[in-house]
Design an enzyme around this catalytic site. Structure first.
Site, PDB file in Angstrom:
ATOM      1  N   GLN A 159       0.869  -1.308   0.058  1.00 22.86           N
ATOM      2  CA  GLN A 159       0.217  -0.009  -0.072  1.00 22.86           C
ATOM      3  C   GLN A 159       0.934   1.294   0.108  1.00 22.86           C
ATOM      4  O   GLN A 159       2.087   1.220   0.513  1.00 22.86           O
ATOM      5  CB  GLN A 159      -0.777  -0.079   1.128  1.00 22.86           C
ATOM      6  CG  GLN A 159      -1.898   1.137   1.265  1.00 22.86           C
ATOM      7  CD  GLN A 159      -2.422   1.322   2.985  1.00 22.86           C
ATOM      8  OE1 GLN A 159      -2.041   2.181   3.360  1.00 22.86           O
ATOM      9  NE2 GLN A 159      -3.234   0.509   2.975  1.00 22.86           N
ATOM     10  N   HIS A 161       1.298   5.714   0.401  1.00 19.96           N
ATOM     11  CA  HIS A 161       0.805   6.902   0.686  1.00 19.96           C
ATOM     12  C   HIS A 161       1.104   7.741  -0.585  1.00 19.96           C
ATOM     13  O   HIS A 161       2.075   7.709  -1.432  1.00 19.96           O
ATOM     14  CB  HIS A 161       1.816   7.457   1.778  1.00 19.96           C
ATOM     15  CG  HIS A 161       1.436   7.076   2.967  1.00 19.96           C
ATOM     16  ND1 HIS A 161       2.383   7.224   4.057  1.00 19.96           N
ATOM     17  CD2 HIS A 161       0.317   6.299   3.465  1.00 19.96           C
ATOM     18  CE1 HIS A 161       1.682   6.602   5.316  1.00 19.96           C
ATOM     19  NE2 HIS A 161       0.549   6.176   4.816  1.00 19.96           N
ATOM     20  N   GLU A 188      -3.315   5.526  -0.460  1.00 18.73           N
ATOM     21  CA  GLU A 188      -3.957   6.142   0.461  1.00 18.73           C
ATOM     22  C   GLU A 188      -3.527   7.637   0.555  1.00 18.73           C
ATOM     23  O   GLU A 188      -2.438   7.965   0.416  1.00 18.73           O
ATOM     24  CB  GLU A 188      -3.742   5.486   1.897  1.00 18.73           C
ATOM     25  CG  GLU A 188      -4.292   6.350   3.115  1.00 18.73           C
ATOM     26  CD  GLU A 188      -3.926   5.738   4.402  1.00 18.73           C
ATOM     27  OE1 GLU A 188      -4.378   6.219   5.635  1.00 18.73           O
ATOM     28  OE2 GLU A 188      -2.822   4.961   4.530  1.00 18.73           O
ATOM     29  N   GLU A 239      -9.415   2.747   6.726  1.00 17.52           N
ATOM     30  CA  GLU A 239      -8.739   2.245   7.805  1.00 17.52           C
ATOM     31  C   GLU A 239      -8.513   2.990   8.910  1.00 17.52           C
ATOM     32  O   GLU A 239      -7.466   3.020   9.580  1.00 17.52           O
ATOM     33  CB  GLU A 239      -7.444   1.330   7.526  1.00 17.52           C
ATOM     34  CG  GLU A 239      -6.555   2.408   6.833  1.00 17.52           C
ATOM     35  CD  GLU A 239      -5.174   1.711   6.044  1.00 17.52           C
ATOM     36  OE1 GLU A 239      -5.068   0.547   6.221  1.00 17.52           O
ATOM     37  OE2 GLU A 239      -4.256   2.419   5.554  1.00 17.52           O
ATOM     38  N   GLN A 314      -4.822  -2.563  10.545  1.00 13.87           N
ATOM     39  CA  GLN A 314      -3.855  -1.947  10.255  1.00 13.87           C
ATOM     40  C   GLN A 314      -2.824  -1.733  11.767  1.00 13.87           C
ATOM     41  O   GLN A 314      -3.270  -1.160  12.395  1.00 13.87           O
ATOM     42  CB  GLN A 314      -3.993  -0.506   9.604  1.00 13.87           C
ATOM     43  CG  GLN A 314      -2.675   0.066   9.410  1.00 13.87           C
ATOM     44  CD  GLN A 314      -3.027   1.855   8.806  1.00 13.87           C
ATOM     45  OE1 GLN A 314      -2.249   2.475   7.991  1.00 13.87           O
ATOM     46  NE2 GLN A 314      -3.903   2.399   9.597  1.00 13.87           N
ATOM     47  N   ASP A 353       4.833   1.674   8.365  1.00 11.87           N
ATOM     48  CA  ASP A 353       4.539   2.879   7.327  1.00 11.87           C
ATOM     49  C   ASP A 353       4.926   4.328   8.175  1.00 11.87           C
ATOM     50  O   ASP A 353       4.442   5.372   7.688  1.00 11.87           O
ATOM     51  CB  ASP A 353       2.764   3.199   7.209  1.00 11.87           C
ATOM     52  CG  ASP A 353       2.139   3.156   8.864  1.00 11.87           C
ATOM     53  OD1 ASP A 353       2.836   2.906   9.622  1.00 11.87           O
ATOM     54  OD2 ASP A 353       1.196   3.673   8.640  1.00 11.87           O
ATOM     55  N   SER A 380       1.638  -0.513   5.433  1.00 16.50           N
ATOM     56  CA  SER A 380       0.469   0.228   5.542  1.00 16.50           C
ATOM     57  C   SER A 380       0.495   1.468   5.267  1.00 16.50           C
ATOM     58  O   SER A 380      -0.089   2.575   5.876  1.00 16.50           O
ATOM     59  CB  SER A 380      -0.527   0.046   6.949  1.00 16.50           C
ATOM     60  OG  SER A 380       0.217   0.567   8.028  1.00 16.50           O
TER      61      SER A 380
END
Length: 774
Positions: A159, A161, A188, A239, A314, A353, A380
């Site tokens: 995933q 950012h 995200e 999330e 998460q 993350d 995440s």
């Protein structure tokens, strides 16, 4: 003595006020010194795996109801205890599970003969304290192994950012398109200005649809607003449902387990995939830790999440990860809480993350177990943008380090969810993304985008280089999207009307998924238009030969990084035609068999088979003609006479030098390979007992070669000059040059003719001068 310009000089330092080993000052200058570390202090909440205030595992059930759990009677349950007891504990399984020895359960986790479903069923009968106790018995290696077995989906994912410091929608669209091309299954975003959330969501939705369909997207904002964005079809997962391990932390956020369960149900009922967020040290940061260990509190969070019925979590520290990592054993704890998550049957976006250290060594070490074990989502939130553009704060890995991560995948032959991208591919995607977003904005009446703004984003690495939207300019655009009730269907229509048919289809694919609800399955992601989840792609690891193995096609993709050298590329860099043999250059030509010299001050320079034939420069980039001129010039300056001979029977530096010395009238010779490695030898010495050696050719300059030639000449007069030193400063020369060196040497050895006598070479520097002038 040599006149070499470079010598090893002890470093100077300012006078010190106290006696101190200077190495400590050097350590003080490293990035690691920015990290601070916490001492064990259970009273203040600083305990990782065990605290004297943790409850002992226990469970009593009467009439199908939990009456005692982890040392607390039902009458004294707080809101977490009550919810876990009512909705997590399986009374039928608990009787068996809680009666088992914790060590036996720990061994089952690492036993390849015990299947994952059996262990998941067992977890439903274990209390938070027992779960923490069991995983606390595993070493870091055992945790990683158990995680590889217990994670839900077989195929790993990742995933990203996608944010920027200006909330610039053009940059968001371009960066989202790149993240999709890199292989991220989810992206995200969040924003610096809360009112810009709708514009950010629109931009990332359009960008994610460029080049590939099926990428899930989240706009991280206040929960009610995020739900509205999701209802509009501008996001597909959430999330931000935060869960805590103490009652006071919940109450401080005006929440309860029941309100969080209702929120996750609201998301799922609207086709929005949902995960909860928890992680070690959250309660410590909030001041409500109850003096319990980090692992016990997180075990409560995870039992609560399973009880809520949410499909995934998460966890792995998240915002509290740097604090957890500051404690002894903290990184192991982060791994342990991830293990509890997958053991409970939850999809796990396994943290990684949040930047836990300024030390790149610690960062690389932290990600390694997850790369080896695999994870539903390894990060995440991998910062696909530059650190300063990450509105979540810097991730463990960021845009600056993407290629490092790609290399880790290749190094370990493991799938970290990412795929190398080509430069022209990236530019094409970025142009397509900003043009698509500009078209949508214009079609929907949100504004006309100047071409200059679009192009400033296309080539920019980060927002500091763009001349585009400011946060204040974005706010009215975002407000208009919300006020007018624009939805993803409107975006599909706009894309289709403006000719972005493929992007419209990709976005429509996700909207169809919203209706079917397929990607609400546990650990679901969408690849090639198909949902992959724990249902149809379950992790079946049961030892060697089972579980996930990269298909050959995927392995070829992972290997497609930059800076991969081949023989053909090396020869192309040498600007010659590949293949054995080849015409010799004009300035160095064969002149018959070489004979032993008689001049007592002669120095023979023995060159390798490929020297100035197929190979024409050293690894430092010096033209071989210039290197020869430096050696000959040095020999002449030292009072000697130079003679050049080509050796075809060997390409080894030591034997080149020894053969040259034995042909020399003085008994001194220089051997040199085309890549620049050079030796000064004497005829009566053993092959590897040279007088001087330039082993680090990439650092060897023309002045070094000139000084070596002078030293060789002085040896013929019986002097013992100071050897020439080529200083190194800790460069990883093997990593930088060994691939090229191996290919160069293979070319050299391919030209060896063992039975051919050394060949005299006529050195014609005037031809080189004429060549250079032309």
């Amino acid at each position: 003595m040599t006149d070499a310009p470079e010598t090893d000089v002890p470093p100077t330092s300012a006078p010190q006020s106290s006696n101190r080993w200077r190495r400590f000052a050097e350590w003080d200058a490293r990035p690691l010194r920015h990290d601070l570390f916490a001492a064990e202090n259970p009273e203040a909440g600083f305990s990782v795996f065990h605290s004297p205030y943790d409850p002992a595992p226990s469970l009593s059930i009467e009439g199908g109801r939990v009456t005692v759990m982890d040392g607390k009677a039902a009458a004294d349950f707080d809101i977490l205890d009550a919810f876990i007891a009512a909705h997590h504990i399986d009374p039928a399984m608990a009787e068996v599970a809680m009666a088992m020895d914790p060590g036996e359960i720990a061994r089952k986790l690492v036993d390849i003969n015990v299947p994952r479903p059996e262990l998941e069923a067992l977890a439903r009968g274990l209390t938070p304290a027992r779960l923490a106790e069991v995983v606390g018995r595993l070493s870091a290696l055992e945790i990683a192994f158990a995680y590889s077995k217990m994670r839900q989906r077989q195929t790993p994912g990742n995933q990203a950012h996608v944010t920027n410091a200006k909330d610039d929608p053009l940059q968001l669209a371009a960066d989202a398109a790149v993240a999709v091309a890199l292989g991220f299954d989810e992206i995200e975003t969040t924003m610096r200005v809360a009112s810009n959330s709708w514009a950010n969501a629109l931009a990332c939705t359009v960008g994610a649809a460029v080049g590939r369909g099926g990428v899930l997207f989240q706009c991280s904002i206040e929960e009610a607003e995020e739900l509205q964005i999701g209802l509009a079809g501008l996001s597909s997962y959430a999330e931000t449902v935060s869960v805590y391990g103490t009652e006071r932390a919940f109450i401080d956020g005006d929440d309860t387990p029941w309100s969080k369960a209702l929120l996750t149900a609201a998301y799922a009922s609207r086709g929005i995939k949902a995960r909860c967020t928890s992680g070690a040290a959250a309660e410590l940061l909030m001041g409500f830790h109850e003096q319990r260990s980090l692992l016990y509190l997180e075990a409560r969070c995870l039992c609560l999440q399973r009880a809520m019925g949410v499909q995934g979590t998460q966890n792995g520290g998240i915002d509290g990860a740097p604090l957890t990592a500051s404690m002894a054993g903290g990184v192991r704890e982060l791994m342990a809480e991830n293990l509890i998550a997958v053991w409970l049957g939850l999809e796990c976006a396994s943290g990684n993350d949040c930047r836990t250290s300024e030390s790149e060594i610690r960062v690389g070490a932290k990600i390694t177990p997850y790369l080896l074990a695999g994870s539903d989502l390894i990060c995440s939130g991998f910062g696909s943008i530059k650190k300063y553009d990450n509105s979540f704060n810097p991730s463990l890995f960021n845009g600056e380090e993407i290629e490092d991560y790609l290399l880790l995948q290749r190094d370990f032959q493991t799938d970290g969810g990412l795929t190398p991208v080509e430069e022209d591919q990236v530019l094409g995607l970025r142009v397509r993304a900003v043009e698509a977003l500009a078209a949508v904005m214009e079609e929907l009446g949100l504004g006309s985008v100047p071409r200059a703004r679009m192009m400033s984003v296309v080539f920019a690495s980060g927002s500091e280089e763009t001349v585009s939207y400011t946060p204040g300019e974005v706010t009215p655009i975002s407000a208009a999207i919300k006020a007018r009730g624009l939805t993803a269907i409107d975006v599909v229509r706009a894309l289709g009307k403006r000719g972005f048919t493929e992007e419209a289809e990709n976005l429509l694919l996700m909207l169809r998924q919203r209706i079917s609800g397929d990607y609400l399955q546990t650990s679901a992601l969408v690849r090639d238009g198909r949902v992959m989840s724990a249902i149809n792609d379950p992790n079946d690891y049961r030892g060697p030969g089972t579980g996930y193995r990269m298909p050959e096609k995927r392995w070829q993709q992972v290997q497609g990084i930059r800076n991969v050298l081949t023989r053909e590329r090396v020869l192309a860099a040498e600007n010659v035609v590949a293949g054995a043999g080849g015409a010799e250059v004009d300035w160095l030509v064969a002149a018959g068999p070489a004979a032993k010299g008689a001049n007592p001050h002669e120095v023979v320079i023995g060159v390798s088979p490929g020297f100035a034939r197929q190979l024409h420069q050293t690894t430092a980039g010096h033209a071989l003609a210039d290197v020869v001129a430096a050696l000959v010039g040095g020999i002449t300056a030292g009072g000697g006479t130079a003679r050049l001979v080509r050796m075809l029977h060997t390409a080894d530096t030591s034997f080149l030098g020894l053969a040259a010395a034995r042909l020399s009238g003085s008994g001194f010779g220089i051997g040199i390979q085309a890549k620049g490695t050079t030796v000064l030898h004497q005829a009566d010495r053993m092959p590897h007992m040279n007088l001087e050696l330039f082993s680090n050719a990439p650092l060897t300059g023309l002045d070094h070669y000139r000084a070596l030639g002078r030293n060789a000449a002085r040896h013929t007069f019986g002097e013992t000059p100071e050897p020439v030193m080529v200083a190194t400063h800790g460069e990883a020369l093997g990593a930088r040059f060994h691939v090229r060196v191996a290919l160069l040497y293979a070319i050299e050895t391919g030209l060896i003719e063992p039975t051919v006598h050394p060949i005299e070479l006529a050195y014609r520097p005037e031809r080189r001068a004429l060549e250079a002038a032309q």
